[in-house]
Design an enzyme around this catalytic site. Structure first.
Site, PDB file in Angstrom:
ATOM      1  CG  ASP A  83      52.422  37.835  43.199  1.00 54.68           C
ATOM      2  OD1 ASP A  83      51.538  36.968  43.178  1.00 54.68           O
ATOM      3  OD2 ASP A  83      52.201  39.044  43.412  1.00 54.68           O
TER       4      ASP A  83
ATOM      5  CD  GLN B  23      46.570  42.400  43.704  1.00 54.38           C
ATOM      6  OE1 GLN B  23      47.142  41.596  44.429  1.00 54.38           O
ATOM      7  NE2 GLN B  23      45.808  42.013  42.702  1.00 54.38           N
TER       8      GLN B  23
ATOM      9  CE  LYS C  89      46.195  37.972  45.524  1.00 50.97           C
ATOM     10  NZ  LYS C  89      47.012  38.785  44.637  1.00 50.97           N
TER      11      LYS C  89
HETATM   12  N1  GUN Z   1      46.989  41.370  39.654  1.00 48.39           N
HETATM   13  C1  GUN Z   1      46.275  40.402  39.031  1.00 48.39           C
HETATM   14  N2  GUN Z   1      46.705  39.176  39.398  1.00 48.39           N
HETATM   15  C2  GUN Z   1      47.717  39.379  40.271  1.00 48.39           C
HETATM   16  C3  GUN Z   1      48.554  38.481  40.991  1.00 48.39           C
HETATM   17  O1  GUN Z   1      48.480  37.242  40.903  1.00 48.39           O
HETATM   18  N3  GUN Z   1      49.484  39.092  41.802  1.00 48.39           N
HETATM   19  C4  GUN Z   1      49.610  40.433  41.894  1.00 48.39           C
HETATM   20  N4  GUN Z   1      50.558  40.934  42.692  1.00 48.39           N
HETATM   21  N5  GUN Z   1      48.843  41.290  41.225  1.00 48.39           N
HETATM   22  C5  GUN Z   1      47.906  40.760  40.422  1.00 48.39           C
END
Ligand code: GUN
Length: 293
Positions: free
Chosen positions: A119, A96, A52
Site C-alpha cells: 500500500d 484495510q 482486491k
Molecule cells: N482505505 C481506503 N483506501 C485504502 C487503500 O488504498 N488501502 C487501504 N489499506 N485502506 C484503504
C-alpha cells in the site's frame, strides 16, 4: 469533453500483469501472493477488499483474506501483522483502513515490513517516495498518475490543484505531481479545510484532483473551461435505484462540471479501478523483489 475510462485502463494493466505472472510461473517462480487484513464489517471496506481479492484471482495471484471482528485488540492485530511479516509465502499485504477507533492506525502501519507494504503507507516508503528512491507508491495516487500518462495529459508546467491532504491520497498526490519526472513537473497547490477562497485556486487550475470525501463538492463555477478533473471521492449514499440500497458518489458534481472539462473521471469507473491495478502492480514488484532485493 473526454471521459477517462479507469475501468478499461485497469483491465489493460491487469492483462499485462497476468502475462507477467504466466511468464514467472513458466520460469518456476511461485504465484505472487497478496494478503489483506479486514477488521470489522464496514460496507465500503468489505466491497474494496472483495474487489482486491477478485482482481488477484483474475491475474493469477494467490490471495489470502484475514478477518478480525470490530472488537479485535490492537495487540491481536499487531500479532497478525507480525505473522504476515514472517510468512515467506506472502509477498505483500495490506491492512484495510479505516480501523476501529480503539486501534492506533499509525502503530499498525508502522509494524508492517516496508518490503511487504504494497500500500506504500509505511513512513519508510513515504520517505523514499519523497526522495525519489525505489519504493511502493501508494495505490490511489500511483493509479491517478498512470491514468494521466495513459491519456497523454500534460502535467509539466501545468497548474494543478489537489483538494484534500490525506496521507493516502492528497498529500502523496501533491508530491508526485511536483516531482521532476515525466508525469510530474506541475506547479502544485495543495488545498484543504483551512484554505481561504478555494474557488480562487480551483478556477486557475489546469488539473484538479478532488480528494476530500465530500459528495458533489466541486461545482461548475469552481472549474475553468477546458480543465482536467480527477474525482477521487467514493462516498456511499443511500439509493432506491440500486439493488444494494446505496450508490457511490464522487466529490464532483459531475453533470454540471463535465461539460466544462477537457477530461474528467467518472465515479464509479474512474480512479477506483486504478487503485486496484496499482496494488497488483506493487504486489508483482514485491514478488519479483524489485524494490527491496
Ligand atoms: N482505505 C481506503 N483506501 C485504502 C487503500 O488504498 N488501502 C487501504 N489499506 N485502506 C484503504
Amino acid at each position: 469533453m473526454n471521459l477517462i475510462d479507469g475501468k478499461k485502463i485497469s483491465l489493460e494493466i491487469q492483462e499485462e500483469i497476468a502475462k507477467e505472472v504466466k511468464d514467472l510461473l513458466s520460469k518456476g517462480h511461485k504465484k505472487p501472493h497478496l494478503a489483506a487484513v479486514l477488521v470489522g464489517n464496514d460496507g465500503g471496506s468489505e466491497t474494496y477488499v472483495a474487489s482486491k481479492i477478485k482482481a488477484c484471482e483474475k491475474v493469477g495471484f494467490k490471495s489470502t483474506l484475514i478477518r478480525h471482528p470490530e472488537y479485535v485488540t490492537e495487540e491481536k492485530l499487531l500479532q497478525t501483522v507480525r505473522q504476515l511479516n514472517e510468512d515467506k509465502d506472502v509477498d505483500g499485504f495490506i491492512v484495510q483502513l479505516p480501523l476501529p477507533r480503539h486501534i492506533n492506525e499509525q502503530k499498525v502501519l508502522e509494524s508492517i515490513l516496508p518490503s511487504k507494504d504494497v500500500d506504500g503507507f509505511h513512513p519508510i516508503n513515504v520517505g523514499r517516495m519523497v526522495l525519489n528512491l525505489p519504493c511502493y507508491v501508494s495505490a490511489t495516487p500511483y493509479g491517478i498518475v498512470q491514468l494521466l500518462g495513459k491519456y497523454k495529459i500534460e502535467t509539466s508546467g501545468k497548474r494543478c490543484v489537489v483538494i484534500g491532504r490525506s496521507h493516502i491520497v492528497g498529500s502523496p498526490m501533491s508530491i508526485l505531481l511536483a516531482k521532476n519526472t515525466a508525469l510530474g513537473n506541475a506547479t502544485v497547490t495543495l488545498c484543504h479545510s483551512k484554505t481561504e477562497d478555494l474557488k480562487s485556486h480551483t478556477t486557475q487550475a489546469d488539473i484538479i484532483i478532488c480528494a476530500l470525501g465530500s459528495p458533489e463538492f466541486l461545482k461548475a463555477d469552481m472549474v475553468k473551461e477546458g480543465a482536467v478533473v480527477i474525482d477521487v471521492g467514493t462516498t456511499r449514499v443511500a439509493s432506491t435505484e440500486t439493488k444494494s440500497g446505496f450508490k457511490l458518489k464522487g466529490d464532483v458534481k459531475f453533470d454540471e462540471v463535465a461539460p466544462k472539462c477537457s477530461y474528467i473521471t467518472p465515479v464509479p469507473g474512474g480512479v477506483g479501478p486504478m487503485t486496484i491495478a496499482s496494488l497488483l502492480k506493487n504486489t508483482l514488484l514485491a514478488a519479483k523483489k524489485e524494490i527491496y532485493p
